[in-house]
Design an enzyme around this catalytic site. Sequence first.
Site, PDB file in Angstrom:
ATOM      1  CB  CYS A   2       2.805  -8.575 -12.949  1.00  0.00           C
ATOM      2  SG  CYS A   2       1.479  -7.496 -13.430  1.00  0.00           S
ATOM      3  NE  ARG A  27       5.179 -11.128  -7.934  1.00  0.00           N
ATOM      4  CZ  ARG A  27       5.887 -10.265  -7.229  1.00  0.00           C
ATOM      5  NH1 ARG A  27       6.555 -10.684  -6.184  1.00  0.00           N
ATOM      6  NH2 ARG A  27       5.941  -8.995  -7.555  1.00  0.00           N
ATOM      7  CD1 TRP A  76      -3.627  -9.388  -9.179  1.00  0.00           C
ATOM      8  CD2 TRP A  76      -3.473  -7.170  -9.384  1.00  0.00           C
ATOM      9  NE1 TRP A  76      -4.450  -8.825  -8.249  1.00  0.00           N
ATOM     10  CE2 TRP A  76      -4.375  -7.471  -8.342  1.00  0.00           C
ATOM     11  CE3 TRP A  76      -3.208  -5.835  -9.686  1.00  0.00           C
ATOM     12  CZ2 TRP A  76      -5.020  -6.485  -7.615  1.00  0.00           C
ATOM     13  CZ3 TRP A  76      -3.855  -4.845  -8.954  1.00  0.00           C
ATOM     14  CH2 TRP A  76      -4.751  -5.185  -7.943  1.00  0.00           C
ATOM     15  CG  ASN A 112       5.607  -6.340 -11.477  1.00  0.00           C
ATOM     16  OD1 ASN A 112       4.573  -5.723 -11.303  1.00  0.00           O
ATOM     17  ND2 ASN A 112       6.281  -6.906 -10.495  1.00  0.00           N
ATOM     18  N   GLY A 113       4.519  -3.492 -13.175  1.00  0.00           N
ATOM     19  CA  GLY A 113       4.561  -2.083 -12.765  1.00  0.00           C
ATOM     20  C   GLY A 113       3.534  -1.283 -13.543  1.00  0.00           C
ATOM     21  CD  GLU A 495      -3.241  -9.617  10.507  1.00  0.00           C
ATOM     22  OE1 GLU A 495      -3.570  -8.546   9.973  1.00  0.00           O
ATOM     23  OE2 GLU A 495      -2.734 -10.561   9.859  1.00  0.00           O
ATOM     24  CE  LYS A 499      -4.129 -13.111   7.552  1.00  0.00           C
ATOM     25  NZ  LYS A 499      -3.386 -11.938   7.654  1.00  0.00           N
ATOM     26  CD  GLU A 502      -5.800 -11.645   4.164  1.00  0.00           C
ATOM     27  OE1 GLU A 502      -5.441 -10.907   3.256  1.00  0.00           O
ATOM     28  OE2 GLU A 502      -5.128 -11.811   5.201  1.00  0.00           O
ATOM     29  CG  HIS A 518     -20.543   5.372  19.511  1.00  0.00           C
ATOM     30  ND1 HIS A 518     -21.274   6.311  20.201  1.00  0.00           N
ATOM     31  CD2 HIS A 518     -19.566   4.965  20.349  1.00  0.00           C
ATOM     32  CE1 HIS A 518     -20.728   6.496  21.389  1.00  0.00           C
ATOM     33  NE2 HIS A 518     -19.694   5.689  21.518  1.00  0.00           N
ATOM     34  CE  LYS A 617       3.106 -13.108   1.215  1.00  0.00           C
ATOM     35  NZ  LYS A 617       2.350 -13.248   2.474  1.00  0.00           N
TER      36      LYS A 617
HETATM   37  C1  G6P Z   1      -0.988  -7.436   0.597  1.00  0.00           C
HETATM   38  C2  G6P Z   1      -0.899  -8.780   1.290  1.00  0.00           C
HETATM   39  C3  G6P Z   1      -0.997  -8.616   2.799  1.00  0.00           C
HETATM   40  C4  G6P Z   1       0.065  -7.648   3.278  1.00  0.00           C
HETATM   41  C5  G6P Z   1      -0.011  -6.309   2.541  1.00  0.00           C
HETATM   42  C6  G6P Z   1       1.210  -5.448   2.840  1.00  0.00           C
HETATM   43  O1  G6P Z   1      -2.260  -6.904   0.731  1.00  0.00           O
HETATM   44  O2  G6P Z   1      -1.941  -9.625   0.841  1.00  0.00           O
HETATM   45  O3  G6P Z   1      -0.831  -9.875   3.432  1.00  0.00           O
HETATM   46  O4  G6P Z   1      -0.091  -7.425   4.648  1.00  0.00           O
HETATM   47  O5  G6P Z   1      -0.028  -6.519   1.131  1.00  0.00           O
HETATM   48  O6  G6P Z   1       2.325  -6.101   2.279  1.00  0.00           O
HETATM   49  P1  G6P Z   1       3.790  -5.957   2.808  1.00  0.00           P
HETATM   50  O7  G6P Z   1       4.597  -6.832   1.896  1.00  0.00           O
HETATM   51  O8  G6P Z   1       4.143  -4.509   2.668  1.00  0.00           O
HETATM   52  O9  G6P Z   1       3.822  -6.409   4.221  1.00  0.00           O
END
Ligand code: G6P
Length: 622
Positions: A2, A27, A76, A112-113, A495, A499, A502, A518, A617
């Site tokens: 949020c 976010r 959210w 938020n929370g 990673e 990418k 997502e 396996h 985010k």
């Molecule tokens: C979310 C974001 C990712 C990020 C992860 C951890 O899922 O979309 O891009 O890697 O959170 O976030 P942080 O702020 O702890 O790196």
Amino acid sequence: MCGIMGYVGKKQAGPVILDGLSRLEYRGYDSAGIAVRDDSGDVRIVKAAGKLKNLAEMTQNGSSLEGTCGLGHTRWATHGEPTQTNAHPHISLNEEEHSGAAVVPQVTGVHNGIIENYQELRIKLLRHGYRFYSDTDTEVLVKLVDYYYKKYKVGPIDALAKTMVRVQGSYALAVMFADYPGEIYTARKDSPMIIGVTEDETFVASDIPAILKYTQSIYYAENLEMARLIPGQAIFYDLNGDIVPKTPQIAEYSADSAEKGGYEFFMLKEIYEQPKAVRDTISAFTPDGEVDFSAEGLLPDDAKNVERLYIFACGSAYHAAVLSQYVFEELAGIPVRVEMASEFRYRAVPLEKNSLAIVISQSGETADSLAALRKAKEQVLKTLSIVNVSGSSIARESDYTLRTPAGPEIAVATTKAFSAQVIVLYLLALWIGSGKGRMDRERCREYLEEIRQIPEKIEEILSDKTKIQWLASKFSNAKEAFLIGRGIDYAVSMEGSLKVKEVSYIHSEAYAAGELKHGTISLLEKGTLVIGILTQKDLYEKTLSNLIECKARGAYIAALTGRGNSGIEETADFTMYVPETAQPFMGSLALIPLQLLGFYISIAKGLDPDKPRNLAKSVTVE
Ligand code: G6P
């Protein structure tokens, strides 16, 4: 998660709030709302499910709402569906209002929370005559503030303090009281909240980019702190209601750093900002040409005394940790254990005392990473955080903080912050390796020299993206993709795969190349995309033979390797070369084409890579 944006000042609040909310879109959210109070005391609330543009249309970009004090929110969904009714702001009246009609609730709030004991509080409030129109914990929170305000007749700060003592969970809460025109009150625990001031205006927001356009003068609200916001001033209070003296800090970001700067998407802008982010990170921690963390409080003896590392993180930051594990083992020669923060926090892992616990987090607010930090703190020698946002909860609660100077990262999928995190981890590995006598000064200098050349090499990769664009368009309709590698290349696969999945919504999986046989190999069909990462010389032949096995089952083989390995073309259908650097640091280069691949598939499919569906985010709830 949020986003909160509140304003009190001389301007019309509506347009300022909508502008701030649009800068918090990254976010992640699925509904939005705004409440503005006019001079007569009437509050007008408009809420909408879906994107912010719905709210903007309903309010003519906020201008249809008269008044200079207001609150906005992007939600959210956690408790309750992402409907108009569940959207914030919420009010202390029994009936909801979201059409812009005038109402006068005593308390209007955004949050938020998560309030964990909201069910119990809801029952208590029902007994006292309150009725609920939404399924949210926030409506309960707002009504609880109203309940204490009316019961004790003690004023907003005491009503908030009583509420804070009673609720369990996390919150960044901003409320307006009917009895206090032109004022906003805030309370915070474990959810991000910043407050900005100018001469005659005050802002509250979940993150700095929301208000950077208006001010760089920022207060960081502490845990269990409240604040009274009036135009041009923020007064902070502790739980006892005593004033907490505070001075604002100047945000280290420039006003245009959260703008797109000519790029159509933040993700692409941030991919292209990586050489700078890496360069700035190297400079920050090599003040006199050598790795030195003394400005952050870490002295050479600290390196000598560390016997073991634990690294906790989520998402991409977890992948940075996995990648660094190989680097620490190689350069520093100490045992490293990497754990997903969300897993670690509920396990009974005994930690060795003489160890350093590292938490990596771009936002510094990820709930699971924060919880892992708190848990580790009880057992280990020291804690260290690597964050991109100074003043964030994780930064504040760790013994040492290494801040990545990557600038604000707006796209949901991290790129530049990840690259900066990895550089900090390389430098830490050098620092521990030389501190423990594992490598001499000369060796350390050679490695550092290699690291210094990484930005230029990233620039080189970014200067020619046509091959990757071609691959992206060829596979934009693919159902799935597999990324395989060994060692560091496996970490890059993890990673890279994240990418791709997502932002392009292609089901993509990373596998340690040796694990393919396996089970996973049975998924391969004619034309399935398999991307092999082969930057590690001693593992090259091994991964190559796995690719040959995939090819024999009809897969389309794309290989990503260092310049010297042109022999790969005999096997691969598509090859992408990256410049060479010292083996432990190849991950920083190999990842770049995979970031571009995800981005361009997303564009080819007509998606918005900056705001992938269902993602946030900063994940401030479990
Ligand atoms: C979310 C974001 C990712 C990020 C992860 C951890 O899922 O979309 O891009 O890697 O959170 O976030 P942080 O702020 O702890 O790196």
